[in-house]
Structure formats: structure tokens, C-alpha cells
Design a protein around this motif. Structure first.
Motif, PDB file in Angstrom:
ATOM      1  N   LEU A 361      75.589 -89.395  56.996  1.00 55.76           N
ATOM      2  CA  LEU A 361      76.516 -89.905  55.771  1.00 55.76           C
ATOM      3  C   LEU A 361      77.552 -90.750  55.058  1.00 55.76           C
ATOM      4  CD1 LEU A 361      78.226 -86.422  55.322  1.00 55.76           C
ATOM      5  CD2 LEU A 361      75.211 -87.194  54.522  1.00 55.76           C
ATOM      6  N   GLY A 362      77.541 -92.485  57.049  1.00 58.27           N
ATOM      7  CA  GLY A 362      77.837 -93.291  56.051  1.00 58.27           C
ATOM      8  C   GLY A 362      79.872 -93.314  55.818  1.00 58.27           C
ATOM      9  N   ARG A 363      80.165 -92.308  56.861  1.00 60.43           N
ATOM     10  CA  ARG A 363      81.346 -92.233  56.945  1.00 60.43           C
ATOM     11  C   ARG A 363      82.082 -92.845  58.741  1.00 60.43           C
ATOM     12  NH1 ARG A 363      81.182 -85.284  56.704  1.00 60.43           N
ATOM     13  NH2 ARG A 363      80.360 -85.817  58.146  1.00 60.43           N
ATOM     14  N   ASP A 364      83.185 -93.022  58.348  1.00 58.54           N
ATOM     15  CA  ASP A 364      83.447 -94.016  59.381  1.00 58.54           C
ATOM     16  C   ASP A 364      83.454 -93.324  61.289  1.00 58.54           C
ATOM     17  OD1 ASP A 364      84.119 -96.907  59.773  1.00 58.54           O
ATOM     18  OD2 ASP A 364      86.426 -96.111  61.333  1.00 58.54           O
ATOM     19  N   VAL A 365      83.121 -93.645  62.180  1.00 58.08           N
ATOM     20  CA  VAL A 365      82.836 -92.963  63.368  1.00 58.08           C
ATOM     21  C   VAL A 365      84.988 -92.815  63.265  1.00 58.08           C
ATOM     22  CG1 VAL A 365      81.822 -91.893  65.225  1.00 58.08           C
ATOM     23  CG2 VAL A 365      80.158 -92.437  63.628  1.00 58.08           C
ATOM     24  N   LEU A 366      84.618 -94.060  63.438  1.00 54.71           N
ATOM     25  CA  LEU A 366      86.108 -94.150  64.268  1.00 54.71           C
ATOM     26  C   LEU A 366      87.286 -93.140  63.416  1.00 54.71           C
ATOM     27  CD1 LEU A 366      87.767 -95.743  66.150  1.00 54.71           C
ATOM     28  CD2 LEU A 366      88.681 -97.635  64.868  1.00 54.71           C
ATOM     29  N   ALA A 367      87.398 -93.179  62.248  1.00 57.14           N
ATOM     30  CA  ALA A 367      88.531 -92.668  61.284  1.00 57.14           C
ATOM     31  C   ALA A 367      88.269 -90.934  61.924  1.00 57.14           C
ATOM     32  CB  ALA A 367      88.386 -92.780  60.163  1.00 57.14           C
ATOM     33  N   ARG A 368      87.193 -90.626  61.806  1.00 60.36           N
ATOM     34  CA  ARG A 368      86.436 -89.452  61.800  1.00 60.36           C
ATOM     35  C   ARG A 368      87.289 -88.654  63.561  1.00 60.36           C
ATOM     36  NH1 ARG A 368      84.282 -86.926  58.948  1.00 60.36           N
ATOM     37  NH2 ARG A 368      82.999 -85.312  59.946  1.00 60.36           N
ATOM     38  N   LEU A 369      87.036 -89.794  64.477  1.00 59.50           N
ATOM     39  CA  LEU A 369      87.458 -89.207  65.161  1.00 59.50           C
ATOM     40  C   LEU A 369      88.943 -89.102  65.555  1.00 59.50           C
ATOM     41  CD1 LEU A 369      85.703 -89.425  68.315  1.00 59.50           C
ATOM     42  CD2 LEU A 369      85.946 -91.832  69.243  1.00 59.50           C
ATOM     43  N   GLY A 370      89.396 -90.108  65.328  1.00 58.45           N
ATOM     44  CA  GLY A 370      91.309 -89.904  64.839  1.00 58.45           C
ATOM     45  C   GLY A 370      91.809 -89.365  64.959  1.00 58.45           C
ATOM     46  N   HIS A 371      91.147 -89.220  63.005  1.00 58.72           N
ATOM     47  CA  HIS A 371      91.953 -87.809  62.094  1.00 58.72           C
ATOM     48  C   HIS A 371      91.264 -86.228  63.072  1.00 58.72           C
ATOM     49  CE1 HIS A 371      93.536 -89.179  58.917  1.00 58.72           C
ATOM     50  NE2 HIS A 371      92.843 -89.952  59.123  1.00 58.72           N
ATOM     51  N   GLY A 372      89.920 -85.832  63.594  1.00 59.49           N
ATOM     52  CA  GLY A 372      89.634 -85.068  64.758  1.00 59.49           C
ATOM     53  C   GLY A 372      90.013 -84.973  65.761  1.00 59.49           C
ATOM     54  N   ALA A 373      90.257 -85.856  67.083  1.00 60.37           N
ATOM     55  CA  ALA A 373      92.105 -85.585  67.535  1.00 60.37           C
ATOM     56  C   ALA A 373      92.956 -85.035  67.438  1.00 60.37           C
ATOM     57  CB  ALA A 373      91.809 -87.106  68.355  1.00 60.37           C
ATOM     58  N   ALA A 374      93.430 -85.172  65.947  1.00 63.30           N
ATOM     59  CA  ALA A 374      95.130 -84.649  65.360  1.00 63.30           C
ATOM     60  C   ALA A 374      94.924 -83.395  65.418  1.00 63.30           C
ATOM     61  CB  ALA A 374      95.542 -85.374  64.099  1.00 63.30           C
ATOM     62  N   SER A 375      93.869 -82.965  64.619  1.00 65.05           N
ATOM     63  CA  SER A 375      93.684 -81.873  64.023  1.00 65.05           C
ATOM     64  C   SER A 375      93.342 -80.939  65.605  1.00 65.05           C
ATOM     65  CB  SER A 375      92.385 -81.522  63.150  1.00 65.05           C
ATOM     66  OG  SER A 375      91.350 -81.598  63.559  1.00 65.05           O
ATOM     67  N   THR A 376      92.681 -81.233  66.482  1.00 60.75           N
ATOM     68  CA  THR A 376      91.928 -80.927  67.309  1.00 60.75           C
ATOM     69  C   THR A 376      92.639 -80.629  68.431  1.00 60.75           C
ATOM     70  OG1 THR A 376      90.036 -81.534  67.463  1.00 60.75           O
ATOM     71  CG2 THR A 376      90.464 -80.347  69.187  1.00 60.75           C
ATOM     72  N   VAL A 377      94.225 -81.681  69.154  1.00 64.51           N
ATOM     73  CA  VAL A 377      95.045 -81.707  69.533  1.00 64.51           C
ATOM     74  C   VAL A 377      95.615 -80.506  69.239  1.00 64.51           C
ATOM     75  CG1 VAL A 377      96.941 -82.519  70.426  1.00 64.51           C
ATOM     76  CG2 VAL A 377      94.556 -83.743  71.129  1.00 64.51           C
ATOM     77  N   GLY A 496      92.247 -78.753  78.853  1.00 61.75           N
ATOM     78  CA  GLY A 496      91.198 -77.983  79.031  1.00 61.75           C
ATOM     79  C   GLY A 496      90.961 -76.964  77.707  1.00 61.75           C
ATOM     80  N   VAL A 497      92.490 -76.797  77.356  1.00 61.98           N
ATOM     81  CA  VAL A 497      92.132 -76.254  75.895  1.00 61.98           C
ATOM     82  C   VAL A 497      91.147 -77.143  74.949  1.00 61.98           C
ATOM     83  CG1 VAL A 497      93.304 -74.953  74.466  1.00 61.98           C
ATOM     84  CG2 VAL A 497      94.425 -74.668  76.597  1.00 61.98           C
ATOM     85  N   VAL A 498      91.914 -78.815  74.607  1.00 59.75           N
ATOM     86  CA  VAL A 498      90.577 -79.371  73.325  1.00 59.75           C
ATOM     87  C   VAL A 498      89.313 -79.144  73.755  1.00 59.75           C
ATOM     88  CG1 VAL A 498      90.550 -81.616  73.265  1.00 59.75           C
ATOM     89  CG2 VAL A 498      93.131 -80.349  73.260  1.00 59.75           C
ATOM     90  N   LEU A 499      89.138 -79.437  75.095  1.00 56.02           N
ATOM     91  CA  LEU A 499      87.585 -78.685  75.819  1.00 56.02           C
ATOM     92  C   LEU A 499      86.750 -77.714  75.394  1.00 56.02           C
ATOM     93  CD1 LEU A 499      87.905 -81.028  79.411  1.00 56.02           C
ATOM     94  CD2 LEU A 499      87.112 -81.680  76.947  1.00 56.02           C
ATOM     95  N   ALA A 500      87.946 -76.502  75.086  1.00 56.40           N
ATOM     96  CA  ALA A 500      87.074 -75.587  75.117  1.00 56.40           C
ATOM     97  C   ALA A 500      87.004 -75.151  73.533  1.00 56.40           C
ATOM     98  CB  ALA A 500      88.402 -74.299  75.505  1.00 56.40           C
ATOM     99  N   LEU A 501      88.052 -75.971  72.888  1.00 52.81           N
ATOM    100  CA  LEU A 501      88.070 -76.082  71.341  1.00 52.81           C
ATOM    101  C   LEU A 501      87.031 -76.821  71.254  1.00 52.81           C
ATOM    102  CD1 LEU A 501      91.502 -75.829  70.328  1.00 52.81           C
ATOM    103  CD2 LEU A 501      90.660 -74.084  70.059  1.00 52.81           C
TER     104      LEU A 501
END
Length: 605
Positions: A361-377, A496-501
């Protein structure tokens, strides 16, 4: 006795949960069935009432559960809400495919485990422990995608989907078997050096006993204590099969269950979940039976543990570098907008504007990776904290906790995620609840061992003797001595919990679009891996780095095993040939008596 009762209660609760899925889902099953079978028909009250009466959905939860359980006893799993066909043939067909895949994966696991244990048997020391530990920590869905992209797509050596012949079995069996084999090999390789350094092994070598007989005796010494871990590996195969079958489009029971959960075909989901649960329970029971047979009647109830393993030696710089890379990359991504869409940058290669490229969709992968880490962690921290509280609470009642833990260990996170998603719908909360339900047993076992040790200490005996009440003893002495070590143990399990999620998100059971959760990112990027490999593989690399960091942290700070003792003490007599465990124990008993008598004799003198 209490453990058996708790085990029965927990198993009954799980079966009841499966039977009540149509009522727990919170949605009208009649409406779902009408839309699935007759998309063009209007959902009139009369049509919905007729469907409810036909399915027995108007009898309430007790009537629904009683009718379902009665049919289950007669081998009737009901009728699919989507296809209208009987559920039992579909479950049987999927189960046959999954059993074939699991059998091949088990063969791969045994081969990999044997290869990792060979250096110990030849050289008497562990080699490649770090590699084995990292392979064991890689999730099956991540390894599946890696094999599919490299071996199947880029190299074109093997087919990437379907179930048409032996060639289609290779990649799924490798994806399931390699992590399981690495875990088995690491367990055996870590325990064997300590066994081969024991007194009896030295005496046998000095007496001229051959290497083959010493090796056989050492394996006989190690396997009973590791049999339970082997059972856990088999249970892991049932959970990993869901992701692997989905990636490679294998028509097994796991893929059937996931499809039923997504389409809300609850009768089919009920049958698949029961089949997967039965496989997990049978694996655990078989492991317990093997352990009992290997130990024999004399040592069966001794509660013996494996010998103390030699931990994996990892230089301090490795986790430091891994952590620094993750912190820098993810912190950089947090400074960018993860939802900004630029249609002109769809699947763009890495550049100054998009350091890791852009998605479809043209969204920045680095941005989504960083914000995804914050929500997942953040979600993983909440899950870990809740698991810690449950573990501390149940650690006070080790008998009850052991019974519930047996059932929880037979439920992989994916299977629990299917149940929770069917009842509440997929989402971040559902994934967090599913992981919490199965992540507390190790913490409860650790807490129970520490509580037992604290209660037996002479200091607490003296406190009770001078009149200290149970509440005072618990709040001032037992809980502070238990909470710290168990909390550190919980922190080590956070990756390990992060990987399970992430695995639940990858299967569509966790966070939903447009969330940048890592598992969901990996699922979305799998479709364009050939056109934009950097953007597609960025979440996979991040998960791999996280798995490696988890291994490094656990190797450097794993909690000590409390309350365990060696399987057999060192033998004082030179033995010319291997002997049975019962006979060996009879030789050791006089020493234990002498150890108890010596202090008394010294005081008498």
C-alpha cells in the motif's frame, strides 16, 4: 490425589468450553448458518427460528452442552454449518494427513537430535550448543516461510504447496522437525557431559568397559528424566502443524481448524480442536508411560530430575550487539508514521525515504516495524505480568497447579488461540488471553519449588515456633523470597511471549489490519516476497533477531533449578559392566546411611 482431581477438572472445563462454543461466541449461530448456506435468503425471524430449532440452539447452554456431549459419545460430531456435510469424515481425513506430516517431522527431529548429540558421544563435550539453541527457538511459521521462499521459490527445488506426493512432504516436515530436533538434541547434549563425568563412568572406563556400553548406560541414565520434555516436543508438533499446514497449503487437521475458525464453522472447529487436544494428551501420556518403564518400580515415585546441564557459553558481546541493533532500528521506526500511504511508493526498494522499502500500500516498512514492536512488546509485558501473578498464586498449591499444568501443557498457544478467537473473535485481546492461558505453568512450577524450599527452612520453623502466624510468615518471608526469582524467570520468558503473539497474528487470530503487529506484517508481506524481498523479509529478520536474543538471555540468566537432585549419585565401586537402575541404587544406599551417621559420631567423640 489433588493433582489428579485438578487434572480432571481442567480437562472437563476445556471439553465444556469446546461444547459451548456456539453459545460463547456471542453471535447468533442461526444467522451465521443462514448466511453460509443461503446467502440470498432474507434473515427473517421465522427462518432463524427454524434453524435454531433444527440445531437445538434454543435449549440454552446446559441443553446445548448436553446434546453435544451425548452425540459425541456416539461418535457424532455434527454437521458442518458451511458445507452441510458430516464433520467426522473431514476431521478423520485431516487427521490422517497431519499424522503423516507429524510422523515425518518426528523422524527429522530424531535425526537432527542425534546429529547434535554425536559430538558429545565422540568427544565427551558439547559443541554447537548456540546453534542448536537458536534453531530450537525459531518459530515454525518463520522457518516455514524461510524454506518456502529460499528452497521452494528462489531455488525451485521442491513444491511449495499441496499434498500430492512425497516431494510435498519434505519442506513441511523440515519446518516442523528442525526446531523440535534442535530442542531434543540440545537437551541430550547438555545433559550427557555431566553424566559422562560422573564417578561411575570414570570407574567403568578405568575397568576397561567399552565406549559403546558406557554410552548406552549414559543414555539410559539421561532418557528417563528427559522423557517429559520429549512429550512436550510432540505436543509442540500439534500446535506447529497449524502454521506449517497453512503456509504450505497442506490439507491437515490444523489448516482445517484454522479455516473453520475464520468461517465460524463451529461444529467443524469443535471436531478439529478435540482431535488436536487428543493428540496432545496422548503424547503426554505416552511420555509419562515411557518414563515409568525406563525408571522401573523402585525409582518411579522418587521425583528424580535430570542431571545439571552445562549451559551454552555465549560471549557477553553477542546479546549486547543484538539488543543494540533491535533498539536502534525499532527506535528509528518509532519516529516515522506507520499509517501514511504513498501509492507512488508501492513495493518500493530501500531508499533514503524508505530505509526498508514500502509495503503493497506504500506504507513505510521501517515505521510499521517500529510501531509494531511497541504494541507487540507492550501486549507481551501485560501477558507476562498476568502469567507471573497466576504462577505465584498457584505455586502455593503445587498439587493443584500440577494438575492444571498438565492440561495447559497439552494446549499449544495456537490451539488456545483458535478457541478464544471462536468465542470472542480475533484480536489483540484474544491473542493475549490465549497466550496467558498456556504460559503460566513454568512460572508456577518454579514458584512451587521455591515455596517448598522456603517452608522447609530452619528459619521459618523457628518463626512458627515463637508464635508467628501463617499470614505473617507468608507476607514477610515466603513471598519476598519467591517473588524475586520467579519475576526474573518471567522476564526471561518475555521474548518467547512476543513470538507466541506474533505466531497468532500471522495466522489471523491476533491483531487485525491495519495494525502493524509483527505477525500480521509477516502474513501480509508473504504475498510480495519475490517483488520486494527486503520489505517482505524485514519482519522475519526482526523476529529471528528477537529469537536469538531470547536464547542469549536465557543462556546467561536462566533461573536455577530448585528442588531437584541428580538421578543417581556417584558410585563408589568399580563396575565391569552396566547394571540396572534398581541395582545401582541398592549399592548407593549404604553411603547415604553413613553420611547421616558421621556427624553424630563426631559429636559423641
Amino acid at each position: 490425589m489433588r493433582a489428579g482431581a485438578a487434572r480432571a477438572v481442567a480437562l472437563a472445563a476445556v471439553v465444556a468450553l469446546v461444547g459451548l462454543l456456539p453459545w460463547l461466541s456471542g453471535r447468533d449461530p442461526a444467522l451465521a448458518l443462514l448466511r453460509a448456506r443461503y446467502a440470498e435468503q432474507e434473515p427473517t425471524p421465522e427462518a432463524l427460528a427454524a434453524i435454531r430449532a433444527d440445531l437445538g440452539l434454543d435449549a440454552g447452554p446446559s441443553g446445548l452442552l448436553g446434546d453435544w456431549f451425548g452425540r459425541l459419545l456416539h461418535g457424532d460430531l455434527g454437521v458442518s454449518w458451511v458445507s452441510g456435510a458430516d464433520v467426522l469424515p473431514s476431521v478423520t481425513a485431516g487427521l490422517g494427513v497431519s499424522l503423516s506430516l507429524m510422523g515425518a517431522a518426528l523422524a527429522v527431529a530424531l535425526l537432527v537430535g542425534a546429529l547434535l548429540a554425536v559430538p558429545v558421544l565422540v568427544r565427551g563435550r558439547t559443541t554447537g550448543g548456540t546453534v542448536a539453541a537458536m534453531l530450537a527457538s525459531v518459530p515454525e511459521f518463520l522457518l516455514s516461510l524461510t524454506l518456502l521462499v529460499t528452497v521452494g521459490v528462489w531455488l525451485g527445488w521442491l513444491p511449495t504447496s499441496g499434498w500430492a506426493g512425497p516431494a510435498h512432504l519434505v519442506l513441511p516436515a523440515l519446518a516442523l522437525g528442525v526446531p523440535a530436533g534442535a530442542l531434543l538434541g540440545r537437551l541430550v547434549a547438555d545433559a550427557l557431559p555431566a553424566v559422562l563425568d560422573e564417578r561411575w563412568a570414570e570407574l567403568w572406563r578405568g575397568a576397561g568397559t567399552g565406549r559403546g556400553r558406557i554410552t548406552a548406560a549414559a543414555l539410559r541414565r539421561v532418557l528417563p528424566a528427559l522423557a517429559g520434555q520429549f512429550g512436550m516436543v510432540a505436543v509442540g508438533l500439534t500446535g506447529g502443524a497449524v502454521a506449517v499446514e497453512t503456509v504450505f497449503a497442506v490439507p491437515g487437521i490444523g489448516r482445517t481448524a484454522l479455516g473453520a475458525a475464520r468461517s465460524q464453522d463451529l461444529p467443524l472447529l469443535q471436531g478439529c480442536v478435540l482431535a488436536l487436544l487428543g493428540l496432545g494428551l496422548l503424547a503426554g501420556a505416552a511420555a509419562a508411560l515411557v518414563r515409568r518403564r525406563l525408571l522401573g518400580p523402585a525409582l518411579r515415585e522418587a521425583g528424580l530430575g535430570p542431571p545439571a546441564p552445562r549451559g551454552v557459553r555465549i560471549p557477553p558481546v553477542v546479546p549486547t550487539v543484538l539488543g543494540a541493533v533491535l533498539v536502534v532500528v525499532l527506535g528509528w521506526g518509532l519516529l516515522r508514521d506507520p499509517y501514511a500511504v504513498d501509492v507512488t511508493a508501492r513495493l518500493a526498494a530501500p531508499s533514503a525515504a524508505h530505509p526498508l522499502g514500502a509495503d503493497a500500500l506504500g506504507r513505510d516498512v521501517l515505521a510499521r516495524l517500529g510501531h509494531g514492536a511497541a504494541s507487540t512488546v507492550g501486549t507481551a509485558v501485560a501477558v507476562t505480568l498476568l502469567s507471573l501473578l497466576v504462577g505465584l498464586a498457584l505455586g502455593v498449591l503445587p498439587g493443584v497447579a500440577a494438575g492444571f499444568a498438565d492440561v495447559a501443557n497439552a494446549l499449544p498457544p495456537v490451539l488456545t488461540g483458535l478457541l478464544v478467537a471462536a468465542a470472542t473473535g480475533p484480536g489483540t485481546g484474544a491473542a493475549a488471553l490465549a497466550v496467558t492461558l498456556v504460559s503460566w505453568p513454568p512460572l508456577a512450577a518454579h514458584a512451587a519449588a521455591l515455596v517448598q524450599e522456603a517452608r522447609a527452612s530452619r528459619f521459618l520453623v523457628a518463626q512458627r515456633a515463637i508464635g508467628a502466624g501463617p499470614l505473617w510468615v507468608w507476607t514477610r518471608h515466603v513471598l519476598p523470597s519467591v517473588a524475586g526469582p520467579v519475576a526474573r524467570h518471567a522476564v526471561l520468558r518475555l521474548p518467547g511471549v512476543v513470538l507466541a503473539l506474533a505466531s497468532l497474528g500471522f495466522l489471523g487470530l491476533g491483531a487485525q489490519p491495519p495494525s502493524p503487529e509483527w505477525g500480521l506484517l509477516l502474513d501480509e508481506s508473504a504475498d510480495y516476497v519475490e517483488r520486494a524481498p527486503v520489505a517482505a523479509l524485514a519482519p522475519a529478520v526482526a523476529l529471528a533477531l528477537l529469537a536469538a536474543l531470547a536464547v542469549c538471555l536465557s543462556a546467561r540468566g536462566a533461573p536455577p533449578r530448585r528442588g531437584s537432585r541428580p538421578l543417581l549419585p556417584a558410585l563408589p565401586l568399580p563396575l565391569a559392566r552396566p547394571m540396572s537402575l534398581v541395582r545401582l541404587l541398592s549399592l548407593v544406599r549404604p553411603l547415604s546411611v553413613r553420611r547421616k551417621v558421621r556427624p553424630v559420631a563426631a559429636r559423641t567423640d
